[in-house]
Design a protein around this motif. Sequence first.
Motif, PDB file in Angstrom:
ATOM      1  N   THR A 147      11.225   8.500 -37.060  1.00 36.02           N
ATOM      2  CA  THR A 147      10.161   8.172 -36.122  1.00 36.02           C
ATOM      3  C   THR A 147       8.953   7.627 -36.863  1.00 36.02           C
ATOM      4  O   THR A 147       8.510   8.202 -37.853  1.00 36.02           O
ATOM      5  N   GLY A 148       8.434   6.511 -36.373  1.00 39.05           N
ATOM      6  CA  GLY A 148       7.237   5.936 -36.953  1.00 39.05           C
ATOM      7  C   GLY A 148       7.494   4.885 -38.010  1.00 39.05           C
ATOM      8  O   GLY A 148       6.549   4.301 -38.536  1.00 39.05           O
TER       9      GLY A 148
ATOM     10  N   ASP B  68       5.495   1.706 -38.456  1.00 36.33           N
ATOM     11  CA  ASP B  68       5.448   0.931 -37.226  1.00 36.33           C
ATOM     12  C   ASP B  68       4.029   0.970 -36.654  1.00 36.33           C
ATOM     13  O   ASP B  68       3.539   2.043 -36.294  1.00 36.33           O
TER      14      ASP B  68
ATOM     15  N   ALA C 274       2.857   0.185 -33.796  1.00 38.23           N
ATOM     16  CA  ALA C 274       2.832   0.718 -32.427  1.00 38.23           C
ATOM     17  C   ALA C 274       2.848   2.243 -32.449  1.00 38.23           C
ATOM     18  O   ALA C 274       2.174   2.891 -31.640  1.00 38.23           O
ATOM     19  N   TYR C 275       3.596   2.822 -33.370  1.00 38.02           N
ATOM     20  CA  TYR C 275       3.631   4.283 -33.481  1.00 38.02           C
ATOM     21  C   TYR C 275       2.274   4.817 -33.931  1.00 38.02           C
ATOM     22  O   TYR C 275       1.778   5.800 -33.397  1.00 38.02           O
TER      23      TYR C 275
ATOM     24  N   ALA D 100      -0.615   3.450 -33.473  1.00 34.68           N
ATOM     25  CA  ALA D 100      -1.533   3.308 -32.338  1.00 34.68           C
ATOM     26  C   ALA D 100      -1.305   4.401 -31.307  1.00 34.68           C
ATOM     27  O   ALA D 100      -2.254   4.923 -30.722  1.00 34.68           O
ATOM     28  N   SER D 101      -0.057   4.790 -31.089  1.00 31.46           N
ATOM     29  CA  SER D 101       0.240   5.838 -30.104  1.00 31.46           C
ATOM     30  C   SER D 101      -0.249   7.206 -30.562  1.00 31.46           C
ATOM     31  O   SER D 101      -0.480   8.091 -29.741  1.00 31.46           O
ATOM     32  N   GLN D 102      -0.420   7.386 -31.863  1.00 30.97           N
ATOM     33  CA  GLN D 102      -0.853   8.670 -32.410  1.00 30.97           C
ATOM     34  C   GLN D 102      -2.365   8.762 -32.596  1.00 30.97           C
ATOM     35  O   GLN D 102      -2.897   9.817 -32.934  1.00 30.97           O
ATOM     36  N   ARG D 103      -3.076   7.658 -32.348  1.00 34.08           N
ATOM     37  CA  ARG D 103      -4.520   7.628 -32.564  1.00 34.08           C
ATOM     38  C   ARG D 103      -5.264   8.730 -31.801  1.00 34.08           C
ATOM     39  O   ARG D 103      -6.104   9.413 -32.386  1.00 34.08           O
TER      40      ARG D 103
ATOM     41  N   ARG E 208      -4.266  11.688 -30.863  1.00 38.53           N
ATOM     42  CA  ARG E 208      -3.951  12.964 -31.506  1.00 38.53           C
ATOM     43  C   ARG E 208      -4.696  13.106 -32.828  1.00 38.53           C
ATOM     44  O   ARG E 208      -5.249  14.158 -33.142  1.00 38.53           O
TER      45      ARG E 208
END
Length: 71
Positions: free
Chosen positions: A9-10, A24, A26-27, A29-32, A34
């Motif tokens: 993942t990531g 990645d 996108a990964y 950015a999705s964790q920003r 958190r």
Amino acid sequence: DAAEHASLTGYAAGPGADGVVAVDPAYVASQRPRLASLRALLAATAGRAANFGCFGLHEWAMVYRLSEDET
């Protein structure tokens, strides 16, 4: 070998057949949200004075009524 990380993942395999594996975007950015929340929590914790008000009561409670060989 970088290729073994491509399935994690990531990470994502780069374009081409050169075996490059990268984080990645996108990964990330999705964790920003958190990461921002975690940073705020750590900053708030670091900014507070330590509290040692228990006077060892927790440790005492962990061994209360145990025999000497159980502690």
